[in-house]
Design an enzyme around this catalytic site. Structure first.
Site, short mmCIF file in Angstrom:
data_model
loop_
_atom_site.label_atom_id
_atom_site.label_comp_id
_atom_site.label_asym_id
_atom_site.label_seq_id
_atom_site.Cartn_x
_atom_site.Cartn_y
_atom_site.Cartn_z
N HIS A 145 29.91 31.18 45.48
CA HIS A 145 30.60 32.07 44.55
C HIS A 145 30.61 33.50 45.07
O HIS A 145 29.74 33.91 45.84
CB HIS A 145 29.95 32.03 43.16
CG HIS A 145 28.71 32.88 43.06
ND1 HIS A 145 28.75 34.25 42.88
CD2 HIS A 145 27.40 32.55 43.14
CE1 HIS A 145 27.53 34.72 42.85
NE2 HIS A 145 26.68 33.71 43.01
N CYS A 146 31.62 34.24 44.66
CA CYS A 146 31.63 35.70 44.81
C CYS A 146 31.91 36.23 43.41
O CYS A 146 31.44 35.66 42.43
CB CYS A 146 32.64 36.14 45.86
SG CYS A 146 34.31 35.48 45.68
N ARG A 147 32.66 37.33 43.28
CA ARG A 147 32.94 37.83 41.94
C ARG A 147 34.01 36.99 41.25
O ARG A 147 33.83 36.53 40.12
CB ARG A 147 33.39 39.29 41.99
CG ARG A 147 33.64 39.87 40.61
CD ARG A 147 34.13 41.31 40.65
NE ARG A 147 33.14 42.21 41.22
CZ ARG A 147 33.12 43.52 41.01
NH1 ARG A 147 34.05 44.08 40.25
NH2 ARG A 147 32.21 44.28 41.57
#
Length: 203
Positions: A145-147
């Site tokens: 995941h990232c943002r």
């Protein structure tokens, strides 16, 4: 009911997260700060899985809300890779994510990259890549995941796919079939594939 009251009932609740939160990244184009916004709900949180090696690689936005974490727990990844920076996670209410994962027996790796960026010089990608590959080869699931679950996480997913033998353009097409918009910049494509994107490739 007054005209103003009727109007207020029709306007979606405003997101209370900081600018460019993951909600704006994964909801409709109307869900942008400075325009009518939809409430932050699980409808905007998507875990996008794709088969890779002998396991499953998946992308998602930052799991900050309780219902997001319920989805992560139900997905049952063996490893979660966070590409958000520590300050970014804290600002978005997810500073406790590593402890939350540990309490559920889920391994965690931190590979911070600036938003819209590529891994900084000195980042030990080969070590993390081996760890991810070993997890996938064991038939397990890895969640990156990232943002917003698009740029940074898409970049790493594409890198893993290419390193597993998929041609770059084919890999990007397969990735975007499950996560539209994955990989946001030419620099991210270049880092993942070792070459600039072909002319006409939308990034």
């Amino acid at each position: 009911m007054s005209a103003n009251e009727a109007r207020d009932r029709q306007v979606p609740a405003r997101c209370q997260h900081p600018p460019r939160c993951f909600c704006a990244a994964v909801l409709s184009p109307l869900a942008q700060h400075g325009a009518p916004r939809y409430p932050c709900t699980m409808s905007g949180f998507v875990i996008a899985p794709l088969p890779l090696r002998h396991g499953t690689l998946a992308l998602s936005p930052l799991p900050a809300l309780p219902e997001n974490r319920e989805a992560v727990e139900a997905f049952r990844p063996a490893l979660v890779v966070s590409m958000t920076e520590a300050a970014e996670m804290a600002a978005l209410g997810a500073g406790d994510l590593p402890d939350w994962l540990a309490a559920r027996g889920i391994d965690w790796a931190h590979f911070p990259v600036a938003d819209f960026g590529i891994p900084p010089q000195g980042a030990d990608w080969p070590r993390l890549a081996r760890r991810i590959a070993a997890t996938l080869d064991g038939g397990e699931k890895v969640l990156v995941h990232c943002r917003g679950g698009l740029g940074r996480s898409g970049m790493v997913a594409l890198k893993l796919m290419v390193d597993s033998g998929e041609p770059p353009e084919n890999a990007l097409e397969r990735l975007r079939a499950v996560r539209p918009g994955a990989v946001e910049t030419a620099a991210q494509f270049d880092w993942a594939t070792g070459k600039p994107p072909a002319t006409g490739l939308a990034l």
